[in-house]
Design an enzyme around this catalytic site. Sequence first.
Site, PDB file in Angstrom:
ATOM      1  N   ASP A 303       0.856  -1.186   0.000  1.00  0.00           N
ATOM      2  CA  ASP A 303       0.000   0.000   0.000  1.00  0.00           C
ATOM      3  C   ASP A 303       0.889   1.232   0.000  1.00  0.00           C
ATOM      4  O   ASP A 303       2.042   1.188   0.441  1.00  0.00           O
ATOM      5  CB  ASP A 303      -0.908  -0.004   1.237  1.00  0.00           C
ATOM      6  CG  ASP A 303      -1.957   1.089   1.223  1.00  0.00           C
ATOM      7  OD1 ASP A 303      -2.248   1.630   0.125  1.00  0.00           O
ATOM      8  OD2 ASP A 303      -2.504   1.415   2.294  1.00  0.00           O
ATOM      9  N   HIS A 304       0.353   2.315  -0.515  1.00  0.00           N
ATOM     10  CA  HIS A 304       1.045   3.598  -0.420  1.00  0.00           C
ATOM     11  C   HIS A 304       0.720   4.244   0.928  1.00  0.00           C
ATOM     12  O   HIS A 304      -0.426   4.197   1.392  1.00  0.00           O
ATOM     13  CB  HIS A 304       0.581   4.543  -1.531  1.00  0.00           C
ATOM     14  CG  HIS A 304       1.093   4.167  -2.887  1.00  0.00           C
ATOM     15  ND1 HIS A 304       0.281   4.113  -3.999  1.00  0.00           N
ATOM     16  CD2 HIS A 304       2.335   3.829  -3.316  1.00  0.00           C
ATOM     17  CE1 HIS A 304       0.997   3.761  -5.052  1.00  0.00           C
ATOM     18  NE2 HIS A 304       2.243   3.584  -4.658  1.00  0.00           N
ATOM     19  N   TYR A 483      -4.740   4.472   0.567  1.00  0.00           N
ATOM     20  CA  TYR A 483      -5.868   3.609   0.188  1.00  0.00           C
ATOM     21  C   TYR A 483      -5.662   2.920  -1.156  1.00  0.00           C
ATOM     22  O   TYR A 483      -6.557   2.875  -1.985  1.00  0.00           O
ATOM     23  CB  TYR A 483      -7.183   4.403   0.202  1.00  0.00           C
ATOM     24  CG  TYR A 483      -7.276   5.361   1.362  1.00  0.00           C
ATOM     25  CD1 TYR A 483      -7.108   4.921   2.678  1.00  0.00           C
ATOM     26  CD2 TYR A 483      -7.495   6.714   1.156  1.00  0.00           C
ATOM     27  CE1 TYR A 483      -7.162   5.799   3.752  1.00  0.00           C
ATOM     28  CE2 TYR A 483      -7.554   7.604   2.226  1.00  0.00           C
ATOM     29  CZ  TYR A 483      -7.389   7.135   3.515  1.00  0.00           C
ATOM     30  OH  TYR A 483      -7.440   8.013   4.562  1.00  0.00           O
ATOM     31  N   HIS A 484      -4.461   2.337  -1.326  1.00  0.00           N
ATOM     32  CA  HIS A 484      -4.148   1.596  -2.551  1.00  0.00           C
ATOM     33  C   HIS A 484      -3.692   0.167  -2.239  1.00  0.00           C
ATOM     34  O   HIS A 484      -2.661  -0.283  -2.749  1.00  0.00           O
ATOM     35  CB  HIS A 484      -3.051   2.314  -3.343  1.00  0.00           C
ATOM     36  CG  HIS A 484      -3.403   3.703  -3.750  1.00  0.00           C
ATOM     37  ND1 HIS A 484      -2.451   4.668  -4.039  1.00  0.00           N
ATOM     38  CD2 HIS A 484      -4.603   4.308  -3.940  1.00  0.00           C
ATOM     39  CE1 HIS A 484      -3.046   5.805  -4.372  1.00  0.00           C
ATOM     40  NE2 HIS A 484      -4.349   5.614  -4.316  1.00  0.00           N
ATOM     41  N   PRO A 485      -4.411  -0.592  -1.401  1.00  0.00           N
ATOM     42  CA  PRO A 485      -3.949  -1.947  -1.069  1.00  0.00           C
ATOM     43  C   PRO A 485      -4.002  -2.865  -2.285  1.00  0.00           C
ATOM     44  O   PRO A 485      -4.933  -2.817  -3.085  1.00  0.00           O
ATOM     45  CB  PRO A 485      -4.935  -2.397   0.012  1.00  0.00           C
ATOM     46  CG  PRO A 485      -6.185  -1.620  -0.269  1.00  0.00           C
ATOM     47  CD  PRO A 485      -5.704  -0.283  -0.760  1.00  0.00           C
TER      48      PRO A 485
END
Length: 551
Positions: A303-304, A483-485
């Site tokens: 994630d980021h 919120y980039h899982p």
Amino acid sequence: MQILFYHIKFNMNQFDIILFGAGSAGSIVANRLSKYQNLKILILEAGPQNYHPMIKIPLGYGMTFYNKSINWNFYTSPQLHLNNRKLYCPRGKVVGGSSSINAMVYTRGFPSDFQNWTYDDSSLWSWENIVKTYKKIEKNIILRDTETTTSKIVVNNVSSQHHSILNNYFLGAKELNIPIVDSFNAEKSEGVGHYEITTRNGFRWSAADGFLKETLKKNNVKLITQAVVQKLILKDKRVTGVKYLKNGKIFIVKANIGVIMAAGSIKTPHILMHSGIGPQNHLKDFGIKTKIDNSNVGANLQDHIGIDYLYRSKVQTLNKSLGTWSGRIKSILEYLMSRSGPLSLSVNQGGGFIRWKNKTDCPNLQIYFNPLSYSVKYANKRPLLKTDKFDGFIIGFQPCRPFSRGHIKLLSNEINDDPVIDPSYLSNEKDLYDLECGYDFIRKISQTHSLNNIMDHSNEIDPIKSSTKEMAHHFRQNASSIYHPCGTCKIGPDKNTGVVSNRLKVHGLQNLWIVDASVFPNITSGNINAPVMMTAYIGSNLISEDIKKLN
């Protein structure tokens, strides 16, 4: 492949293809497969239809951000390297999935992001094929679209409506010799510029709007909303059916040909493990019989992570329009009359992808410049994003390609219990260098004449006056997920290295495919919604070919 259209009478106990999830990936796969074969397709979506008015209004995502009726509202486990904080992890639980609640920023990624997506000499995941796919699914517009739009994601250049304070940001970047680019989806996309977003004529344009809405008019596709998948039913290396819960009742439906998972990088491995597909020792702890032993299910979570720096401004910002009653009323009237103004946009207006003291030959930082500032307020114990009453703006950053890897695991043997989500942020010390690059960039751009001139003062920490040690301490206490899982069922040549083949079929099973962000071998440099849709489009073509062989 012949296209057939005629009336199909549904037997609700069996379908040819069962698809989990009506989000960014599921919408595209349903659209593609419905065209090519006389297939009875069932789509199971855990959330409701996307009729919530705050979904349609672009800036309304601030109201959907914590809304449990359309959002899974996940939280991570305590993060050791972030002062043991639990970080919020929203995921769409609604038709359109996260494309119905996200900030709508559309970024394709860079060629270097996809170098590890293939493990043989095939061109399936080559940059050439990826770009070709993007061009097939995108419709690029500037502000307004007057044509009928189907089977496309609308990528909108709304730069002419962005706040004028972005010019100070661009001039500041120019002082640092950072180029200004026209689009982050063009061939030359390193630099700063305006973010393009997925809106059409003043409304959010989700993957469901682009690909699913028309698909559901076909007589061979059935969508069931608020249907929570419980488990896959397996027999002899095949998925034979699915068990799901709706309105308190359990239903079992047979899959004649196969099952496609598009439930997302958190729910997809969660469902697999509850179905007996995953790490044997972990499943044994919860009394789940192992059907396919694969230690990669739930592993490789990426994630980021990033941070925003808030500044009070000497000039007017969007806070004037959204932080006061008079400003809100004016913005609402503007939106109602012309579908324009702040409500028709994202707060993520400016940003960029830059190389800043990086050790590799690709961008190492994604930048955000938002012409307003906001904070999380609590009303009746429900968090809400609330615009500050004073004029302010935000400069933020995230490292593009973190090295840290985490996992998804089971909390219990109950599918309705949230999984354990542990991204293990900053567990790899290599990530600390890019954080230092980020601190340095924030300091340097804050000191440029063009931005420093309009800064009144910083809100929590002053990057110009703070040491790297102080910035690192502040980051660990305040950083959040972007919120980039992704990556929890990654592509690999066998079950020792991945969960799916490069054709997105699950290793060890004949008729189970995964098409969502969980298959990413590595995270891409920016917002991942565009790569998810690209993956689903390529995946639908591969699945279509596999179905022909199965028949």
